[in-house]
Design a protein around this motif. Structure first.
Motif, PDB file in Angstrom:
ATOM      1  N   LEU A 417       0.844  -1.185   0.000  1.00 42.16           N
ATOM      2  CA  LEU A 417       0.000   0.000   0.000  1.00 42.16           C
ATOM      3  C   LEU A 417       0.882   1.239   0.000  1.00 42.16           C
ATOM      4  O   LEU A 417       1.319   1.708   1.039  1.00 42.16           O
ATOM      5  N   PHE A 418       1.170   1.719  -1.180  1.00 47.00           N
ATOM      6  CA  PHE A 418       1.946   2.941  -1.305  1.00 47.00           C
ATOM      7  C   PHE A 418       1.039   4.017  -1.859  1.00 47.00           C
ATOM      8  O   PHE A 418       0.095   3.725  -2.582  1.00 47.00           O
ATOM      9  N   ASP A 419       1.394   5.242  -1.562  1.00 46.35           N
ATOM     10  CA  ASP A 419       0.729   6.340  -2.238  1.00 46.35           C
ATOM     11  C   ASP A 419       1.259   6.325  -3.670  1.00 46.35           C
ATOM     12  O   ASP A 419       2.437   6.525  -3.910  1.00 46.35           O
ATOM     13  N   GLU A 420       0.375   6.031  -4.609  1.00 40.93           N
ATOM     14  CA  GLU A 420       0.810   5.822  -5.990  1.00 40.93           C
ATOM     15  C   GLU A 420       1.583   7.018  -6.557  1.00 40.93           C
ATOM     16  O   GLU A 420       2.371   6.854  -7.481  1.00 40.93           O
ATOM     17  N   ASP A 421       1.315   8.218  -6.026  1.00 42.31           N
ATOM     18  CA  ASP A 421       2.015   9.386  -6.558  1.00 42.31           C
ATOM     19  C   ASP A 421       3.421   9.505  -5.997  1.00 42.31           C
ATOM     20  O   ASP A 421       4.264  10.182  -6.559  1.00 42.31           O
ATOM     21  N   ALA A 422       3.655   8.862  -4.866  1.00 40.61           N
ATOM     22  CA  ALA A 422       4.939   9.028  -4.196  1.00 40.61           C
ATOM     23  C   ALA A 422       5.928   7.917  -4.532  1.00 40.61           C
ATOM     24  O   ALA A 422       7.059   7.941  -4.082  1.00 40.61           O
ATOM     25  N   VAL A 423       5.493   6.943  -5.296  1.00 40.09           N
ATOM     26  CA  VAL A 423       6.424   5.884  -5.687  1.00 40.09           C
ATOM     27  C   VAL A 423       6.503   5.804  -7.207  1.00 40.09           C
ATOM     28  O   VAL A 423       5.610   6.237  -7.923  1.00 40.09           O
ATOM     29  N   LEU A 424       7.613   5.260  -7.654  1.00 33.80           N
ATOM     30  CA  LEU A 424       7.808   5.078  -9.072  1.00 33.80           C
ATOM     31  C   LEU A 424       7.468   3.625  -9.378  1.00 33.80           C
ATOM     32  O   LEU A 424       8.051   2.715  -8.783  1.00 33.80           O
ATOM     33  N   VAL A 425       6.489   3.411 -10.242  1.00 34.85           N
ATOM     34  CA  VAL A 425       6.083   2.049 -10.568  1.00 34.85           C
ATOM     35  C   VAL A 425       6.579   1.709 -11.965  1.00 34.85           C
ATOM     36  O   VAL A 425       6.273   2.411 -12.924  1.00 34.85           O
ATOM     37  N   ILE A 426       7.372   0.675 -12.048  1.00 34.14           N
ATOM     38  CA  ILE A 426       7.840   0.248 -13.373  1.00 34.14           C
ATOM     39  C   ILE A 426       7.385  -1.172 -13.605  1.00 34.14           C
ATOM     40  O   ILE A 426       7.702  -2.084 -12.833  1.00 34.14           O
ATOM     41  N   SER A 427       6.571  -1.336 -14.626  1.00 32.48           N
ATOM     42  CA  SER A 427       6.122  -2.704 -14.873  1.00 32.48           C
ATOM     43  C   SER A 427       6.545  -3.167 -16.260  1.00 32.48           C
ATOM     44  O   SER A 427       6.658  -2.381 -17.188  1.00 32.48           O
ATOM     45  N   GLU A 428       6.765  -4.447 -16.342  1.00 29.92           N
ATOM     46  CA  GLU A 428       7.153  -5.070 -17.608  1.00 29.92           C
ATOM     47  C   GLU A 428       6.289  -6.293 -17.783  1.00 29.92           C
ATOM     48  O   GLU A 428       6.255  -7.163 -16.915  1.00 29.92           O
ATOM     49  N   TRP A 429       5.548  -6.359 -18.885  1.00 28.68           N
ATOM     50  CA  TRP A 429       4.685  -7.510 -19.117  1.00 28.68           C
ATOM     51  C   TRP A 429       4.934  -8.073 -20.499  1.00 28.68           C
ATOM     52  O   TRP A 429       5.230  -7.338 -21.435  1.00 28.68           O
ATOM     53  N   GLN A 430       4.783  -9.349 -20.582  1.00 30.05           N
ATOM     54  CA  GLN A 430       4.990 -10.032 -21.845  1.00 30.05           C
ATOM     55  C   GLN A 430       3.857 -11.043 -22.032  1.00 30.05           C
ATOM     56  O   GLN A 430       3.503 -11.747 -21.087  1.00 30.05           O
ATOM     57  N   TYR A 431       3.286 -11.060 -23.230  1.00 30.76           N
ATOM     58  CA  TYR A 431       2.228 -12.022 -23.547  1.00 30.76           C
ATOM     59  C   TYR A 431       2.899 -13.353 -23.871  1.00 30.76           C
ATOM     60  O   TYR A 431       3.768 -13.404 -24.727  1.00 30.76           O
ATOM     61  N   VAL A 432       2.523 -14.405 -23.171  1.00 28.45           N
ATOM     62  CA  VAL A 432       3.180 -15.692 -23.455  1.00 28.45           C
ATOM     63  C   VAL A 432       2.214 -16.806 -23.862  1.00 28.45           C
ATOM     64  O   VAL A 432       2.629 -17.946 -24.040  1.00 28.45           O
ATOM     65  N   GLY A 433       0.935 -16.483 -24.014  1.00 31.99           N
ATOM     66  CA  GLY A 433       0.004 -17.517 -24.471  1.00 31.99           C
ATOM     67  C   GLY A 433      -1.379 -17.282 -23.909  1.00 31.99           C
ATOM     68  O   GLY A 433      -1.635 -16.271 -23.252  1.00 31.99           O
ATOM     69  N   LYS A 434      -2.277 -18.213 -24.188  1.00 27.46           N
ATOM     70  CA  LYS A 434      -3.607 -18.099 -23.600  1.00 27.46           C
ATOM     71  C   LYS A 434      -4.281 -19.453 -23.529  1.00 27.46           C
ATOM     72  O   LYS A 434      -3.827 -20.427 -24.131  1.00 27.46           O
ATOM     73  N   GLY A 435      -5.366 -19.489 -22.749  1.00 26.44           N
ATOM     74  CA  GLY A 435      -6.160 -20.707 -22.674  1.00 26.44           C
ATOM     75  C   GLY A 435      -5.768 -21.609 -21.516  1.00 26.44           C
ATOM     76  O   GLY A 435      -4.946 -21.256 -20.678  1.00 26.44           O
ATOM     77  N   HIS A 436      -6.417 -22.750 -21.486  1.00 25.85           N
ATOM     78  CA  HIS A 436      -6.172 -23.751 -20.452  1.00 25.85           C
ATOM     79  C   HIS A 436      -5.724 -25.046 -21.107  1.00 25.85           C
ATOM     80  O   HIS A 436      -6.161 -25.355 -22.205  1.00 25.85           O
ATOM     81  N   SER A 437      -4.920 -25.804 -20.394  1.00 22.69           N
ATOM     82  CA  SER A 437      -4.698 -27.180 -20.841  1.00 22.69           C
ATOM     83  C   SER A 437      -5.986 -27.957 -20.548  1.00 22.69           C
ATOM     84  O   SER A 437      -6.867 -27.471 -19.831  1.00 22.69           O
ATOM     85  N   ALA A 438      -6.100 -29.143 -21.114  1.00 24.20           N
ATOM     86  CA  ALA A 438      -7.334 -29.926 -20.947  1.00 24.20           C
ATOM     87  C   ALA A 438      -7.662 -30.168 -19.473  1.00 24.20           C
ATOM     88  O   ALA A 438      -8.807 -30.023 -19.046  1.00 24.20           O
ATOM     89  N   GLY A 439      -6.654 -30.487 -18.685  1.00 23.52           N
ATOM     90  CA  GLY A 439      -6.873 -30.760 -17.264  1.00 23.52           C
ATOM     91  C   GLY A 439      -7.278 -29.506 -16.516  1.00 23.52           C
ATOM     92  O   GLY A 439      -8.207 -29.517 -15.697  1.00 23.52           O
ATOM     93  N   ASP A 440      -6.583 -28.396 -16.813  1.00 23.38           N
ATOM     94  CA  ASP A 440      -6.910 -27.122 -16.159  1.00 23.38           C
ATOM     95  C   ASP A 440      -8.328 -26.681 -16.495  1.00 23.38           C
ATOM     96  O   ASP A 440      -9.025 -26.116 -15.649  1.00 23.38           O
ATOM     97  N   ALA A 441      -8.748 -26.937 -17.750  1.00 20.73           N
ATOM     98  CA  ALA A 441     -10.088 -26.528 -18.164  1.00 20.73           C
ATOM     99  C   ALA A 441     -11.148 -27.218 -17.311  1.00 20.73           C
ATOM    100  O   ALA A 441     -12.116 -26.595 -16.879  1.00 20.73           O
TER     101      ALA A 441
END
Ligand SMILES: [Zn+2]
Ligand SMILES: [Zn+2]
Ligand SMILES: [Zn+2]
Length: 463
Positions: A417-441
């Motif tokens: 819980l930070f004051d969003e204005d008082a901290v520097l937020v750096i995020s990095e995201w990468q798309y690596v796939g989608k969906g469920h395996s048969a078991g997960d589904a």
């Protein structure tokens, strides 16, 4: 893959997941996606820095998550792809259509006093199709003609069947060889342009009725609308729209006294008849103007009359999550090399698709991109659109929900819980796939109570 093998494979996957030490965390990710059938897999991190000292205050990384990924909802609006996310979309659409009719979500309640109509603009006929009509609750014969003519293909242009609601012949031509497939897909392709010309024409006509120049109109009133495209069973789109008159700048101000429900009705009737959009000439075919069909439905929306704000919002929201698949076409782009035989399409859908593929090869029609949109039967517009001033936006509704999720994450100790204005937020995201395996589904369906459909898992990761 034989079913027994697939089931054994799914069961093994499910058992492996259940026995994994991070199962609880996986299950909470799945619950957080709200039963999304094809969650997006993201890999990445979010760092929180103290901007004064550059000190790393907190790091969230997916490295410690199950399979090293975070699963987030796909957010599709298409019910055929993901019922859970489409349901969220439907709910959001309902809220914002409703706000534009009854007020709320930042729209003042005084909007209920503005002239507001529910308008349906249809496509013209491209040939007789099997239909179901009811009269006093009794189903009427489809096309009963005493002296029915016989078409050049030897088919009698009559059908005395009383079709049931789910008769697959509904919307299909009495003679597919006579049916104007070219007209049908060209209409779909030009429908967004036709709508734009319609809205422009309504504005022009309103200006005229108010004794104003078009460029002066916006200082007096705003034409606000929300519309949705619906596929009729014959495979052409028509539009349902909420059209409202506001003051200059939007729903906060009333329109001028001369801009009444009658004025708006008049302008809509005029515009629906007046506008056309031309399909370019190609091969040996001349240029072809396309118009709206003769059926124009205009009804006032009132808070307690025949057509209520809830009914209209429900109607528009329902169609916002549907696409052409209800006509029996495919749910995704069609590759020109695909053989359509594999899809088991009914003849009508297949002819509409092949007409798109064929016209798509005509250089003069290139800008209609018919081959790319063959699965949509030529329509490449947005399903659900709103003018800027109609009400709140889907983006704002989503932001409000995401803020809620974020707050939840904070209270559960996952994000600091930070004051969003008082901290520097750096995020990095990468798309690596989608969906469920048969078991997960299987497990995800059990966890979230969402229906499981086979053939939907497009696993990007293996458990
Ligand atoms: Zn989803
Ligand atoms: Zn029929
Ligand atoms: Zn014929």
């Amino acid at each position: 893959m034989p079913t027994t093998h697939a089931t054994a494979h799914a069961k093994a996957g499910m058992i492996a997941r259940l026995n994994h030490p991070d199962y609880d965390r996986w299950a909470s990710q799945i619950r957080a996606t709200g039963g999304c059938r094809q969650p997006i897999h993201l890999r990445g991190k979010v760092d929180h820095y103290d901007p004064a000292t550059g000190r790393l205050l907190h790091r969230y990384t997916t490295r410690t998550e199950p399979d090293g990924i975070l699963r987030v909802p796909c957010k599709t609006r298409r019910a055929s792809r993901c019922p859970a996310c489409a349901e969220t979309y439907r709910g959001d659409t309902y809220q914002l259509i409703r706000a534009g009719l009854a007020g709320g979500k930042g729209v003042p309640e005084s909007v209920t006093t503005h002239p507001t109509l529910f308008v349906t603009l249809t496509a013209p006929s491209f040939g007789p199709v099997h239909t179901r009509r009811e009269h006093n609750g009794k189903v009427q014969p489809c096309h009963a003609r005493r002296n029915a003519t016989t078409c050049p293909h030897g088919r009698v242009m009559s059908c005395t069947a009383r079709h049931s609601k789910d008769d697959p012949r509904l919307g299909e031509p009495l003679c597919p060889d006579c049916y104007d497939y070219t007209g049908s897909v060209l209409f779909n392709a030009l429908a967004p342009l036709l709508w734009k010309r319609f809205a422009d024409s309504v504005r022009r006509h309103l200006a005229k009725l108010g004794g104003l120049l078009l460029k002066e109109l916006r200082h007096h009133l705003t034409l606000s609308f929300a519309k949705v495209a619906e596929y009729q069973r014959r495979g052409v789109v028509h539009f349902h729209a909420v059209i409202r008159l506001d003051g200059p700048g939007g729903p906060e101000a009333p329109p001028p006294p001369w801009a009444t429900t009658d004025t708006l009705t008049h302008a809509i009737q005029h515009a629906a008849k007046a506008v056309s959009a031309k399909a370019p000439a190609y091969a040996d075919q001349p240029e072809r103007p396309l118009h709206w069909g003769d059926q124009l439905d205009i009804r006032p929306i009132t808070l307690n009359g025949d057509l209520t704000d809830q009914a209209v919002a429900g109607y528009i929201a329902k169609y916002a999550t549907k696409a052409a698949e209800c006509v029996g076409t495919l749910d995704r782009r069609i590759n020109p090399l695909d053989t359509l035989d594999a899809y088991n399409l009914r003849d009508h859908a297949r002819r509409l698709i092949t007409t798109c593929m064929h016209l798509g090869t005509q250089p003069d029609l290139a800008e209609l991109r018919l081959a790319d949109w063959a699965h949509m039967l030529g329509f490449r517009g947005h399903f659900s659109t709103r003018s800027r001033r109609y009400s709140t936006t889907l983006g704002e509704l989503r932001a409000a929900r995401e803020h809620f999720v974020h707050t939840e994450e904070v209270t559960h100790g996952r994000l600091p819980l930070f004051d969003e204005d008082a901290v520097l937020v750096i995020s990095e995201w990468q798309y690596v796939g989608k969906g469920h395996s048969a078991g997960d589904a299987l497990l995800a369906a059990a966890l979230t109570g969402m229906p499981l459909t086979t053939g939907q898992h497009t696993a990007g990761s293996r458990p």
